[in-house]
Design a protein around this motif. Structure first.
Motif, mmCIF file in Angstrom:
data_model
loop_
_atom_site.group_PDB
_atom_site.id
_atom_site.type_symbol
_atom_site.label_atom_id
_atom_site.label_comp_id
_atom_site.label_asym_id
_atom_site.label_seq_id
_atom_site.Cartn_x
_atom_site.Cartn_y
_atom_site.Cartn_z
ATOM 1 N N GLY A 19 16.522 11.333 -0.431
ATOM 2 C CA GLY A 19 17.795 10.729 -0.804
ATOM 3 C C GLY A 19 17.733 9.325 -1.372
ATOM 4 O O GLY A 19 18.763 8.767 -1.734
ATOM 5 N N ALA A 20 16.546 8.729 -1.449
ATOM 6 C CA ALA A 20 16.410 7.375 -2.009
ATOM 7 C C ALA A 20 16.323 7.496 -3.532
ATOM 8 O O ALA A 20 15.246 7.626 -4.085
ATOM 9 N N THR A 21 17.472 7.466 -4.198
ATOM 10 C CA THR A 21 17.506 7.736 -5.635
ATOM 11 C C THR A 21 17.637 6.489 -6.498
ATOM 12 O O THR A 21 17.741 6.591 -7.708
ATOM 13 N N THR A 22 17.610 5.313 -5.877
ATOM 14 C CA THR A 22 17.640 4.059 -6.627
ATOM 15 C C THR A 22 16.444 3.212 -6.212
ATOM 16 O O THR A 22 15.840 3.443 -5.157
ATOM 17 N N VAL A 23 16.118 2.226 -7.033
ATOM 18 C CA VAL A 23 15.006 1.337 -6.703
ATOM 19 C C VAL A 23 15.266 0.636 -5.369
ATOM 20 O O VAL A 23 14.370 0.543 -4.526
ATOM 21 N N ASP A 62 0.808 -1.216 0.000
ATOM 22 C CA ASP A 62 0.000 0.000 0.000
ATOM 23 C C ASP A 62 0.847 1.274 0.000
ATOM 24 O O ASP A 62 0.578 2.200 0.770
ATOM 25 N N VAL A 63 1.867 1.318 -0.862
ATOM 26 C CA VAL A 63 2.734 2.484 -0.978
ATOM 27 C C VAL A 63 2.242 3.341 -2.135
ATOM 28 O O VAL A 63 1.981 2.841 -3.227
ATOM 29 N N THR A 64 2.131 4.640 -1.890
ATOM 30 C CA THR A 64 1.655 5.565 -2.919
ATOM 31 C C THR A 64 2.822 6.171 -3.699
ATOM 32 O O THR A 64 3.982 6.133 -3.264
ATOM 33 N N VAL A 65 2.473 6.761 -4.834
ATOM 34 C CA VAL A 65 3.448 7.495 -5.636
ATOM 35 C C VAL A 65 4.059 8.612 -4.793
ATOM 36 O O VAL A 65 5.273 8.851 -4.827
ATOM 37 N N GLY A 66 3.236 9.278 -4.013
ATOM 38 C CA GLY A 66 3.718 10.361 -3.159
ATOM 39 C C GLY A 66 4.759 9.906 -2.157
ATOM 40 O O GLY A 66 5.737 10.613 -1.891
ATOM 41 N N GLU A 67 4.572 8.722 -1.615
ATOM 42 C CA GLU A 67 5.549 8.192 -0.653
ATOM 43 C C GLU A 67 6.884 7.908 -1.346
ATOM 44 O O GLU A 67 7.950 8.130 -0.755
ATOM 45 N N VAL A 68 6.824 7.440 -2.584
ATOM 46 C CA VAL A 68 8.056 7.206 -3.339
ATOM 47 C C VAL A 68 8.732 8.542 -3.652
ATOM 48 O O VAL A 68 9.951 8.682 -3.518
ATOM 49 N N ILE A 69 7.943 9.540 -4.038
ATOM 50 C CA ILE A 69 8.497 10.871 -4.309
ATOM 51 C C ILE A 69 9.149 11.429 -3.043
ATOM 52 O O ILE A 69 10.260 11.970 -3.095
ATOM 53 N N ASP A 70 8.476 11.295 -1.920
ATOM 54 C CA ASP A 70 9.043 11.783 -0.655
ATOM 55 C C ASP A 70 10.348 11.065 -0.329
ATOM 56 O O ASP A 70 11.319 11.697 0.112
ATOM 57 N N GLU A 110 11.034 2.338 -11.080
ATOM 58 C CA GLU A 110 12.176 2.756 -11.905
ATOM 59 C C GLU A 110 11.763 3.875 -12.856
ATOM 60 O O GLU A 110 12.479 4.863 -13.015
ATOM 61 N N GLU A 111 10.597 3.735 -13.469
ATOM 62 C CA GLU A 111 10.099 4.763 -14.386
ATOM 63 C C GLU A 111 9.864 6.083 -13.664
ATOM 64 O O GLU A 111 10.230 7.155 -14.152
ATOM 65 N N LEU A 112 9.278 6.006 -12.479
ATOM 66 C CA LEU A 112 9.038 7.214 -11.684
ATOM 67 C C LEU A 112 10.358 7.871 -11.285
ATOM 68 O O LEU A 112 10.506 9.098 -11.397
ATOM 69 N N LEU A 113 11.331 7.081 -10.874
ATOM 70 C CA LEU A 113 12.640 7.643 -10.514
ATOM 71 C C LEU A 113 13.300 8.313 -11.708
ATOM 72 O O LEU A 113 13.905 9.384 -11.579
ATOM 73 N N THR A 114 13.176 7.711 -12.874
ATOM 74 C CA THR A 114 13.744 8.297 -14.099
ATOM 75 C C THR A 114 13.096 9.652 -14.377
ATOM 76 O O THR A 114 13.790 10.617 -14.711
ATOM 77 N N GLU A 115 11.775 9.733 -14.221
ATOM 78 C CA GLU A 115 11.068 11.002 -14.411
ATOM 79 C C GLU A 115 11.545 12.038 -13.403
ATOM 80 O O GLU A 115 11.769 13.205 -13.748
ATOM 81 N N LEU A 116 11.681 11.639 -12.157
ATOM 82 C CA LEU A 116 12.108 12.567 -11.110
ATOM 83 C C LEU A 116 13.526 13.066 -11.358
ATOM 84 O O LEU A 116 13.818 14.251 -11.143
ATOM 85 N N LYS A 117 14.392 12.188 -11.812
ATOM 86 C CA LYS A 117 15.790 12.577 -12.065
ATOM 87 C C LYS A 117 15.903 13.533 -13.238
ATOM 88 O O LYS A 117 16.835 14.325 -13.303
ATOM 89 N N SER A 118 14.956 13.482 -14.175
ATOM 90 C CA SER A 118 15.028 14.336 -15.363
ATOM 91 C C SER A 118 14.455 15.733 -15.114
ATOM 92 O O SER A 118 14.545 16.595 -15.972
ATOM 93 N N LYS A 119 13.883 15.960 -13.943
ATOM 94 C CA LYS A 119 13.294 17.271 -13.625
ATOM 95 C C LYS A 119 14.342 18.235 -13.159
ATOM 96 O O LYS A 119 15.317 17.942 -12.581
#
Length: 59
Positions: free
Chosen positions: A25-29, A12-20, A50-59
């Motif tokens: 500092g959690a920049t890898t899967v 039950d982990v949300t996209v927001g929790e991954v973004i947070d 992985e896709e979400l992290l790639t998007e975040l890194k490109s911002k």
């Protein structure tokens, strides 16, 4: 993806929790997995994380 969308239904982990976690500092899967538990049960969401992290890194 919206912040409230569930990215890992097993724990039950949300996209927001991954973004947070990424912003903390959690920049890898593996780091996201350690920080949130996402991907630690069945692993089906690992590609989405992985896709979400790639998007975040490109911002």
């Amino acid at each position: 993806m919206e912040r409230d969308d569930i990215i890992c239904p097993c724990v039950d982990v949300t996209v927001g929790e991954v973004i947070d976690a990424y912003e903390d500092g959690a920049t890898t899967v593996d780091a996201v997995k350690d920080a949130t538990g996402a991907g630690s049960i069945c692993g089906a969401c690992l590609d989405d994380i992985e896709e979400l992290l790639t998007e975040l890194k490109s911002k």
